[in-house]
Design a protein around this motif. Structure first.
Motif, PDB file in Angstrom:
ATOM      1  N   ARG A  20       0.835  -1.210   0.000  1.00  0.00           N
ATOM      2  CA  ARG A  20       0.000   0.000   0.000  1.00  0.00           C
ATOM      3  C   ARG A  20       0.872   1.264   0.000  1.00  0.00           C
ATOM      4  O   ARG A  20       0.532   2.273  -0.637  1.00  0.00           O
ATOM      5  N   LYS A  21       1.996   1.199   0.705  1.00  0.00           N
ATOM      6  CA  LYS A  21       2.920   2.336   0.708  1.00  0.00           C
ATOM      7  C   LYS A  21       3.496   2.549  -0.685  1.00  0.00           C
ATOM      8  O   LYS A  21       3.661   3.693  -1.138  1.00  0.00           O
ATOM      9  N   GLN A  22       3.797   1.441  -1.374  1.00  0.00           N
ATOM     10  CA  GLN A  22       4.331   1.548  -2.735  1.00  0.00           C
ATOM     11  C   GLN A  22       3.310   2.200  -3.669  1.00  0.00           C
ATOM     12  O   GLN A  22       3.664   3.039  -4.501  1.00  0.00           O
ATOM     13  N   VAL A  23       2.043   1.818  -3.523  1.00  0.00           N
ATOM     14  CA  VAL A  23       0.982   2.413  -4.338  1.00  0.00           C
ATOM     15  C   VAL A  23       0.882   3.917  -4.068  1.00  0.00           C
ATOM     16  O   VAL A  23       0.773   4.742  -4.992  1.00  0.00           O
TER      17      VAL A  23
ATOM     18  N   PHE B 296      -0.839   8.311 -17.575  1.00  0.00           N
ATOM     19  CA  PHE B 296      -0.470   7.807 -16.242  1.00  0.00           C
ATOM     20  C   PHE B 296      -1.720   7.760 -15.358  1.00  0.00           C
ATOM     21  O   PHE B 296      -2.269   8.813 -14.989  1.00  0.00           O
ATOM     22  N   VAL B 297      -2.164   6.570 -15.031  1.00  0.00           N
ATOM     23  CA  VAL B 297      -3.380   6.371 -14.237  1.00  0.00           C
ATOM     24  C   VAL B 297      -2.992   5.941 -12.828  1.00  0.00           C
ATOM     25  O   VAL B 297      -2.091   5.108 -12.636  1.00  0.00           O
ATOM     26  N   HIS B 298      -3.666   6.539 -11.867  1.00  0.00           N
ATOM     27  CA  HIS B 298      -3.376   6.189 -10.473  1.00  0.00           C
ATOM     28  C   HIS B 298      -3.595   4.698 -10.206  1.00  0.00           C
ATOM     29  O   HIS B 298      -4.561   4.093 -10.705  1.00  0.00           O
ATOM     30  N   LEU B 299      -2.713   4.154  -9.406  1.00  0.00           N
ATOM     31  CA  LEU B 299      -2.838   2.738  -9.031  1.00  0.00           C
ATOM     32  C   LEU B 299      -3.852   2.589  -7.903  1.00  0.00           C
ATOM     33  O   LEU B 299      -4.047   3.495  -7.094  1.00  0.00           O
ATOM     34  N   LYS B 300      -4.499   1.435  -7.872  1.00  0.00           N
ATOM     35  CA  LYS B 300      -5.455   1.115  -6.815  1.00  0.00           C
ATOM     36  C   LYS B 300      -5.106  -0.243  -6.221  1.00  0.00           C
ATOM     37  O   LYS B 300      -4.602  -1.117  -6.917  1.00  0.00           O
ATOM     38  N   ILE B 301      -5.389  -0.388  -4.948  1.00  0.00           N
ATOM     39  CA  ILE B 301      -5.142  -1.665  -4.278  1.00  0.00           C
ATOM     40  C   ILE B 301      -6.385  -2.063  -3.498  1.00  0.00           C
ATOM     41  O   ILE B 301      -7.031  -1.224  -2.839  1.00  0.00           O
ATOM     42  N   SER B 302      -6.734  -3.317  -3.590  1.00  0.00           N
ATOM     43  CA  SER B 302      -7.938  -3.820  -2.924  1.00  0.00           C
ATOM     44  C   SER B 302      -7.739  -3.878  -1.412  1.00  0.00           C
ATOM     45  O   SER B 302      -6.621  -4.078  -0.919  1.00  0.00           O
ATOM     46  N   ASP B 303      -8.820  -3.654  -0.681  1.00  0.00           N
ATOM     47  CA  ASP B 303      -8.754  -3.787   0.784  1.00  0.00           C
ATOM     48  C   ASP B 303      -8.452  -5.222   1.187  1.00  0.00           C
ATOM     49  O   ASP B 303      -7.809  -5.479   2.200  1.00  0.00           O
ATOM     50  N   ASP B 304      -8.936  -6.171   0.380  1.00  0.00           N
ATOM     51  CA  ASP B 304      -8.682  -7.588   0.630  1.00  0.00           C
ATOM     52  C   ASP B 304      -7.402  -7.980  -0.084  1.00  0.00           C
ATOM     53  O   ASP B 304      -7.420  -8.485  -1.201  1.00  0.00           O
TER      54      ASP B 304
END
Length: 293
Positions: A52-55, A74-82
Motif C-alpha cells: 500500500r505504501k508503494q501504491v 499515467f493512471v493512479h494505481l489502486k489496491i484492494s482492501d482484501d
C-alpha cells in the motif's frame, strides 16, 4: 476369575490414559501450530502494508509529473482492501511499468529529472521495493517453519482436522496464479474445531470404554458359566480317594467328599481321582480349582 477382571481393568486404564495423552498432545500441538500460523499471517500483513505504501508513493510520483507531455496516460494505481498475492503481484507489475515510463519521461525533461521532489519519490519507491523483497523472504521463512512443523509427527495426524492448511511460498514476479491456501482462511477462528476434535476424542474414548466394559461383562459371564458348568460336572462326577492308610476308597460323589471333610476323615491334601481317571490330585484342587485357561 479375579485375574480376568484385573486384566480388563488394566485395559480400561490404558484406554483412559491414551485418551488423556492424545488430548494433551492435540492441545499442545494446536498452540504451536497456531503461533506459527500467526507468524505467517503477520508476515503477509506486513507485505500488504508495504504494498500500500508503494501504491501511495507511485501515485504521488504521478501527481508530481502532471503538466508534462503524455502524462494523461499515467493512471493512479489502486489496491484492494482484501490484499492477496495476486493483488501484490499486479501492483508490482503496474508500479514497475509506471515508474519506468516516468523515468523515461524525466530523461526528456532535465528540469523534472533534477527536481528534488522527483528524486525523493524515486528513492523512496526504490527503498520500498527493497523492503518488499526482504519482507517476502521473511514471509517465506515463516511459511517454511510452519509447514515443517505441520508435516512433522505428531502434528501431521491432526493438523488438517484443525484447519491448518499448507502455507504457500510467495513469488512477487510470478505471472502464474498462486494458491494462497491457508491464507485465504487465515482470519477464521478455528477454536471451534478444537472443541469438535476434543469432543470426538471424548466420544471415541467413551466408545472404547463401553466396548471394553461390554467385553468385561461378556468375559465375566463366560467365566461364570464355565465355573458353574465345572461345578455341576464335579457334583455329578464320582471320585475315588485314599484313606489314612493309603487304601483306595469309593467311588463317592463330591458332596460325599465334602461331608467326609466336614467329619475330619479327609483333608484338602487327601489324594482323589475322578472315576476313569489315572492321576491322583489333592482334594483341595478339586474343591477350589484354578482359573480356567
Amino acid at each position: 476369575m479375579s485375574g480376568i477382571f484385573d486384566f480388563i481393568g488394566s485395559i480400561i486404564k490404558i484406554a483412559i490414559y491414551a485418551a488423556i495423552i492424545l488430548a494433551v498432545m492435540a492441545l499442545f500441538g494446536y498452540n504451536q501450530l497456531r503461533a506459527l500460523s500467526e507468524a505467517v499471517k503477520a508476515a503477509f500483513s506486513n507485505i500488504g502494508v508495504t504494498a500500500r505504501k508503494q501504491v501511495s508513493l507511485t501515485n504521488q510520483l504521478i501527481e508530481a509529473v502532471k503538466g508534462y507531455a503524455d502524462t494523461e496516460k499515467f493512471v493512479h494505481l489502486k489496491i484492494s482492501d482484501d490484499i492477496s498475492a495476486a493483488n501484490i503481484a499486479q501492483i508490482q507489475q503496474q508500479s514497475h511499468s509506471m515508474v519506468s515510463a516516468i523515468n523515461g519521461l524525466a530523461q526528456r525533461y532535465p528540469d523534472l529529472k533534477s527536481s528534488q521532489q522527483y528524486n525523493t519519490l524515486m528513492e523512496a519507491i526504490y527503498n520500498v521495493e527493497n523492503d518488499l523483497e526482504r519482507q517476502r523472504e521473511r514471509f517465506n521463512e515463516a511459511a517454511r517453519a510452519y509447514n515443517t512443523k505441520r508435516t512433522s509427527i505428531p502434528h501431521v495426524f491432526y493438523a488438517a482436522a484443525l484447519g491448518f492448511r499448507n502455507a504457500p511460498y510467495l513469488e512477487l514476479h510470478n505471472d502464474e496464479p498462486q494458491d494462497m491456501g491457508m491464507l485465504n482462511t487465515m482470519n477464521n477462528d478455528d477454536g471451534e474445531r478444537v472443541k469438535q476434535m476434543l469432543g470426538a476424542v471424548g466420544s471415541q474414548t467413551a466408545t472404547v470404554l463401553r466396548t471394553v466394559s461390554n467385553k468385561a461383562v461378556e468375559h465375566g459371564k463366560v467365566a461364570m458359566t464355565a465355573a458353574q458348568t465345572r461345578m455341576k460336572q464335579q457334583q455329578v462326577m464320582e471320585y475315588s480317594y485314599l484313606d489314612q492308610d493309603r487304601n483306595p476308597q469309593g467311588p463317592v460323589s463330591l458332596d460325599a467328599l465334602l461331608q467326609l471333610q466336614a467329619e475330619g476323615k479327609v483333608t484338602t491334601e487327601t489324594p482323589v481321582m475322578p472315576l476313569g481317571g489315572r492321576v491322583w490330585a489333592p482334594l483341595g484342587t478339586v474343591i477350589n480349582p484354578g482359573p480356567a485357561s
